[in-house]
Design an enzyme around this catalytic site. Sequence first.
Site, PDB file in Angstrom:
ATOM      1  N   LYS A  13      -3.454  -6.716 -65.469  1.00 17.07           N
ATOM      2  CA  LYS A  13      -4.634  -7.593 -65.463  1.00 17.07           C
ATOM      3  C   LYS A  13      -4.278  -8.993 -65.983  1.00 17.07           C
ATOM      4  O   LYS A  13      -4.583 -10.002 -65.358  1.00 17.07           O
ATOM      5  CB  LYS A  13      -5.765  -6.999 -66.343  1.00 17.07           C
ATOM      6  CG  LYS A  13      -6.202  -5.610 -65.917  1.00 17.07           C
ATOM      7  CD  LYS A  13      -7.344  -5.077 -66.777  1.00 17.07           C
ATOM      8  CE  LYS A  13      -6.974  -4.832 -68.226  1.00 17.07           C
ATOM      9  NZ  LYS A  13      -6.001  -3.760 -68.447  1.00 17.07           N
ATOM     10  N   ARG A  88     -15.786  -2.999 -70.650  1.00 14.00           N
ATOM     11  CA  ARG A  88     -14.964  -1.800 -70.785  1.00 14.00           C
ATOM     12  C   ARG A  88     -15.807  -0.561 -71.005  1.00 14.00           C
ATOM     13  O   ARG A  88     -15.255   0.528 -71.141  1.00 14.00           O
ATOM     14  CB  ARG A  88     -14.079  -1.970 -72.018  1.00 14.00           C
ATOM     15  CG  ARG A  88     -12.649  -2.308 -71.715  1.00 14.00           C
ATOM     16  CD  ARG A  88     -11.980  -2.478 -73.066  1.00 14.00           C
ATOM     17  NE  ARG A  88     -10.582  -2.304 -73.014  1.00 14.00           N
ATOM     18  CZ  ARG A  88      -9.710  -3.287 -72.851  1.00 14.00           C
ATOM     19  NH1 ARG A  88     -10.115  -4.498 -72.648  1.00 14.00           N
ATOM     20  NH2 ARG A  88      -8.440  -3.031 -72.881  1.00 14.00           N
ATOM     21  N   ARG A 155       3.675  -6.344 -78.885  1.00  6.83           N
ATOM     22  CA  ARG A 155       2.333  -6.176 -79.442  1.00  6.83           C
ATOM     23  C   ARG A 155       2.252  -4.926 -80.310  1.00  6.83           C
ATOM     24  O   ARG A 155       2.865  -3.909 -79.984  1.00  6.83           O
ATOM     25  CB  ARG A 155       1.322  -6.051 -78.276  1.00  6.83           C
ATOM     26  CG  ARG A 155       0.526  -7.304 -78.061  1.00  6.83           C
ATOM     27  CD  ARG A 155      -0.283  -7.285 -76.794  1.00  6.83           C
ATOM     28  NE  ARG A 155      -1.205  -6.178 -76.665  1.00  6.83           N
ATOM     29  CZ  ARG A 155      -2.074  -6.055 -75.662  1.00  6.83           C
ATOM     30  NH1 ARG A 155      -2.123  -6.985 -74.716  1.00  6.83           N
ATOM     31  NH2 ARG A 155      -2.878  -5.024 -75.580  1.00  6.83           N
ATOM     32  N   ARG A 166      -5.157   4.398 -75.897  1.00  6.60           N
ATOM     33  CA  ARG A 166      -5.795   3.434 -74.991  1.00  6.60           C
ATOM     34  C   ARG A 166      -6.034   4.054 -73.615  1.00  6.60           C
ATOM     35  O   ARG A 166      -7.067   3.838 -72.986  1.00  6.60           O
ATOM     36  CB  ARG A 166      -4.917   2.180 -74.866  1.00  6.60           C
ATOM     37  CG  ARG A 166      -5.049   1.263 -76.089  1.00  6.60           C
ATOM     38  CD  ARG A 166      -3.821   0.410 -76.307  1.00  6.60           C
ATOM     39  NE  ARG A 166      -3.577  -0.569 -75.292  1.00  6.60           N
ATOM     40  CZ  ARG A 166      -2.380  -1.134 -75.077  1.00  6.60           C
ATOM     41  NH1 ARG A 166      -1.334  -0.805 -75.829  1.00  6.60           N
ATOM     42  NH2 ARG A 166      -2.232  -2.040 -74.145  1.00  6.60           N
TER      43      ARG A 166
HETATM   44  P1  AP5 Z   1      -0.089  -6.917 -68.386  1.00  7.26           P
HETATM   45  O1  AP5 Z   1      -0.431  -7.893 -67.315  1.00  7.26           O
HETATM   46  O2  AP5 Z   1       0.110  -7.435 -69.755  1.00  7.26           O
HETATM   47  O3  AP5 Z   1      -1.123  -5.705 -68.352  1.00  7.26           O
HETATM   48  P2  AP5 Z   1      -2.647  -5.641 -68.733  1.00  7.26           P
HETATM   49  O4  AP5 Z   1      -3.358  -4.861 -67.664  1.00  7.26           O
HETATM   50  O5  AP5 Z   1      -3.192  -6.991 -69.045  1.00  7.26           O
HETATM   51  O6  AP5 Z   1      -2.533  -4.710 -70.000  1.00  7.26           O
HETATM   52  P3  AP5 Z   1      -3.052  -4.829 -71.483  1.00  7.26           P
HETATM   53  O7  AP5 Z   1      -2.259  -3.862 -72.289  1.00  7.26           O
HETATM   54  O8  AP5 Z   1      -3.098  -6.243 -71.975  1.00  7.26           O
HETATM   55  O9  AP5 Z   1      -4.488  -4.287 -71.311  1.00  7.26           O
HETATM   56  P4  AP5 Z   1      -5.314  -3.651 -72.359  1.00  7.26           P
HETATM   57  O10 AP5 Z   1      -6.568  -3.496 -71.590  1.00  7.26           O
HETATM   58  O11 AP5 Z   1      -4.804  -2.442 -73.016  1.00  7.26           O
HETATM   59  O12 AP5 Z   1      -5.294  -4.736 -73.561  1.00  7.26           O
HETATM   60  P5  AP5 Z   1      -6.249  -5.943 -73.925  1.00  7.26           P
HETATM   61  O13 AP5 Z   1      -5.407  -7.043 -74.413  1.00  7.26           O
HETATM   62  O14 AP5 Z   1      -7.244  -6.201 -72.865  1.00  7.26           O
HETATM   63  O15 AP5 Z   1       1.236  -6.138 -67.917  1.00  7.26           O
HETATM   64  C1  AP5 Z   1       1.848  -5.165 -68.745  1.00  7.26           C
HETATM   65  C2  AP5 Z   1       3.372  -5.260 -68.597  1.00  7.26           C
HETATM   66  O16 AP5 Z   1       3.740  -4.925 -67.262  1.00  7.26           O
HETATM   67  C3  AP5 Z   1       3.941  -6.662 -68.862  1.00  7.26           C
HETATM   68  O17 AP5 Z   1       5.168  -6.542 -69.518  1.00  7.26           O
HETATM   69  C4  AP5 Z   1       4.147  -7.248 -67.454  1.00  7.26           C
HETATM   70  O18 AP5 Z   1       5.248  -8.156 -67.448  1.00  7.26           O
HETATM   71  C5  AP5 Z   1       4.449  -6.010 -66.637  1.00  7.26           C
HETATM   72  N1  AP5 Z   1       3.906  -6.092 -65.282  1.00  7.26           N
HETATM   73  C6  AP5 Z   1       2.662  -6.538 -64.928  1.00  7.26           C
HETATM   74  N2  AP5 Z   1       2.505  -6.461 -63.594  1.00  7.26           N
HETATM   75  C7  AP5 Z   1       3.675  -5.945 -63.100  1.00  7.26           C
HETATM   76  C8  AP5 Z   1       4.128  -5.620 -61.788  1.00  7.26           C
HETATM   77  N3  AP5 Z   1       3.330  -5.794 -60.716  1.00  7.26           N
HETATM   78  N4  AP5 Z   1       5.369  -5.103 -61.658  1.00  7.26           N
HETATM   79  C9  AP5 Z   1       6.173  -4.892 -62.745  1.00  7.26           C
HETATM   80  N5  AP5 Z   1       5.797  -5.183 -64.001  1.00  7.26           N
HETATM   81  C10 AP5 Z   1       4.562  -5.712 -64.184  1.00  7.26           C
HETATM   82  O19 AP5 Z   1      -7.059  -5.297 -75.154  1.00  7.26           O
HETATM   83  C11 AP5 Z   1      -6.405  -4.978 -76.348  1.00  7.26           C
HETATM   84  C12 AP5 Z   1      -7.383  -4.295 -77.297  1.00  7.26           C
HETATM   85  O20 AP5 Z   1      -8.469  -5.191 -77.598  1.00  7.26           O
HETATM   86  C13 AP5 Z   1      -8.073  -3.028 -76.770  1.00  7.26           C
HETATM   87  O21 AP5 Z   1      -7.259  -1.873 -76.921  1.00  7.26           O
HETATM   88  C14 AP5 Z   1      -9.316  -3.007 -77.661  1.00  7.26           C
HETATM   89  O22 AP5 Z   1      -9.005  -2.555 -78.943  1.00  7.26           O
HETATM   90  C15 AP5 Z   1      -9.699  -4.465 -77.740  1.00  7.26           C
HETATM   91  N6  AP5 Z   1     -10.600  -4.868 -76.658  1.00  7.26           N
HETATM   92  C16 AP5 Z   1     -10.331  -5.762 -75.664  1.00  7.26           C
HETATM   93  N7  AP5 Z   1     -11.378  -5.865 -74.851  1.00  7.26           N
HETATM   94  C17 AP5 Z   1     -12.337  -5.045 -75.337  1.00  7.26           C
HETATM   95  C18 AP5 Z   1     -13.646  -4.696 -74.895  1.00  7.26           C
HETATM   96  N8  AP5 Z   1     -14.178  -5.226 -73.781  1.00  7.26           N
HETATM   97  N9  AP5 Z   1     -14.351  -3.803 -75.630  1.00  7.26           N
HETATM   98  C19 AP5 Z   1     -13.836  -3.264 -76.752  1.00  7.26           C
HETATM   99  N10 AP5 Z   1     -12.588  -3.523 -77.217  1.00  7.26           N
HETATM  100  C20 AP5 Z   1     -11.850  -4.412 -76.501  1.00  7.26           C
END
Ligand code: AP5
Length: 210
Positions: A13, A88, A155, A166
């Site tokens: 994402k 979410r 992270r 997660r």
């Molecule tokens: P990346 O693009 O970083 O993946 P992502 O989908 O953004 O994953 P996240 O881990 O950031 O999502 P998340 O939902 O767990 O965390 P968030 O920060 O939103 O890609 C991942 C890796 O793969 C990278 O190394 C990239 O280089 C590689 N990659 C990407 N695409 C690729 C491809 N096509 N091919 C090969 N490699 C690839 O949330 C963190 C925390 O915040 C949550 O756990 C929660 O505690 C809190 N939080 C956030 N939003 C909310 C909400 N709405 N409600 C409640 N709590 C929340």
Amino acid sequence: MNLIFLGPPGAGKGTVASKLKDILGLPHISTGDLFRAAIKNETDLGKKVKLIIEKGELVPDQLTVELVKERLSKDDTAKGYILDGFPRTITQAEALETFTKIDSVINLEIEKEKVIKRLSGRRLCKECGEGYHIEYMPPKKTNTCDKCGGELYTRKDDNIESISNRLEIYTKETQPLINFYTEKNLIKNFDSSLAADKVVENVANFTKSL
Ligand code: AP5
């Protein structure tokens, strides 16, 4: 154009939304990034959410909705926005409908086994936040950001326990949003196991039809 990015942790994402932001000229609003900035700056919000995030749990709906509502009231969202990681839960999605209108939900599909490999190899720049993967998108120089020369870090929630947590929470709380938005005819699915550039291209082409 108001877009939501949906998908399990590690679906890509952040990677896709940060490229699409430049292509579409819209702000990329990641609730995860907003929370991590609050933790880094040691604000009241940051202190409240630090442990929750490290464990991979969800921040309470009310706090998260308030944060997004406030962010979407800023002038830079006048022409639209890309919401990454919000909503979410069904409660968050229902709340979102009370203050904005969504044009499309980009659902990034990927198998869970691939997600674990992606998250355990993810590295981010301490200075500018640029994302890398040690195998799939390695920096030119080990542990150093190509863009600004900053040091890369892992992270705190990218350890195996938090990743499993997660993923479980995603299945229970977030996956039901696929039905929620399918019923509203807003979902568009993308194969996110393809190379990142290809996923970006597919999503960018789709947005031309909106
Ligand atoms: P990346 O693009 O970083 O993946 P992502 O989908 O953004 O994953 P996240 O881990 O950031 O999502 P998340 O939902 O767990 O965390 P968030 O920060 O939103 O890609 C991942 C890796 O793969 C990278 O190394 C990239 O280089 C590689 N990659 C990407 N695409 C690729 C491809 N096509 N091919 C090969 N490699 C690839 O949330 C963190 C925390 O915040 C949550 O756990 C929660 O505690 C809190 N939080 C956030 N939003 C909310 C909400 N709405 N409600 C409640 N709590 C929340």
